[in-house]
Design a protein around this motif. Structure first.
Motif, mmCIF file in Angstrom:
data_model
loop_
_atom_site.group_PDB
_atom_site.id
_atom_site.type_symbol
_atom_site.label_atom_id
_atom_site.label_comp_id
_atom_site.label_asym_id
_atom_site.label_seq_id
_atom_site.Cartn_x
_atom_site.Cartn_y
_atom_site.Cartn_z
ATOM 1 N N ASP A 126 0.841 -1.195 0.000
ATOM 2 C CA ASP A 126 0.000 0.000 0.000
ATOM 3 C C ASP A 126 0.876 1.246 0.000
ATOM 4 O O ASP A 126 1.752 1.401 0.840
ATOM 5 N N GLN A 127 0.655 2.142 -0.961
ATOM 6 C CA GLN A 127 1.467 3.354 -1.081
ATOM 7 C C GLN A 127 1.100 4.405 -0.038
ATOM 8 O O GLN A 127 1.889 5.320 0.217
ATOM 9 N N ASP A 128 -0.081 4.311 0.561
ATOM 10 C CA ASP A 128 -0.502 5.307 1.540
ATOM 11 C C ASP A 128 0.060 5.034 2.932
ATOM 12 O O ASP A 128 0.101 5.934 3.765
ATOM 13 N N LEU A 129 0.469 3.803 3.196
ATOM 14 C CA LEU A 129 1.040 3.474 4.492
ATOM 15 C C LEU A 129 2.545 3.690 4.461
ATOM 16 O O LEU A 129 3.210 3.360 3.491
ATOM 17 N N ARG A 130 3.066 4.238 5.525
ATOM 18 C CA ARG A 130 4.507 4.480 5.579
ATOM 19 C C ARG A 130 5.177 3.351 6.350
ATOM 20 O O ARG A 130 5.679 3.532 7.455
ATOM 21 N N LEU A 131 5.195 2.181 5.778
ATOM 22 C CA LEU A 131 5.841 1.030 6.386
ATOM 23 C C LEU A 131 6.991 0.587 5.502
ATOM 24 O O LEU A 131 6.963 0.750 4.294
ATOM 25 N N GLY A 132 7.980 -0.018 6.085
ATOM 26 C CA GLY A 132 9.088 -0.541 5.300
ATOM 27 C C GLY A 132 10.121 0.536 4.987
ATOM 28 O O GLY A 132 10.164 1.593 5.610
ATOM 29 N N SER A 133 10.939 0.285 4.001
ATOM 30 C CA SER A 133 12.046 1.184 3.673
ATOM 31 C C SER A 133 11.767 2.003 2.426
ATOM 32 O O SER A 133 12.673 2.310 1.663
ATOM 33 N N ARG A 134 10.526 2.361 2.172
ATOM 34 C CA ARG A 134 10.197 3.164 0.997
ATOM 35 C C ARG A 134 10.583 4.622 1.190
ATOM 36 O O ARG A 134 10.647 5.380 0.256
ATOM 37 N N GLY A 135 10.801 5.030 2.422
ATOM 38 C CA GLY A 135 11.090 6.431 2.698
ATOM 39 C C GLY A 135 9.805 7.231 2.790
ATOM 40 O O GLY A 135 8.721 6.742 2.509
#
Length: 84
Positions: free
Chosen positions: A36-45
């Motif tokens: 999901d692009q709306d959640l700020r999880l992981g190392s996406r920055g």
């Protein structure tokens, strides 16, 4: 804990179905959380301007709708908005 001999044989398919349901639910949840692009999880920055692009796209009418789950069992039914 009860010995396995005292468990009725009808319980085994239920345990199997519950196990499959829990496994599938876990798979769907982790897939949604990781992609999901709306959640700020992981190392996406974190892109602080992400919300501005979404707002501009929605105002211009160029917003890309989120992909919906495809219902393969009821494809013959067309989604129509309810008029009130």
């Amino acid at each position: 804990m009860a010995p396995m001999a005292s468990v009725p044989i009808e319980v085994y398919p239920l345990v199997g179905m519950i196990g499959c349901a829990l496994t599938f639910g876990t798979y769907v949840a982790q897939k949604e959380l990781l992609t999901d692009q709306d959640l700020r999880l992981g190392s996406r920055g974190y892109d602080k301007d992400h919300w501005q692009h979404k707002l501009e796209d929605s105002q211009n009418g160029t917003a890309v709708p989120k992909e919906r789950f495809q219902n393969v069992f009821y494809q013959h039914i067309i989604d129509t908005p309810k008029s009130s």
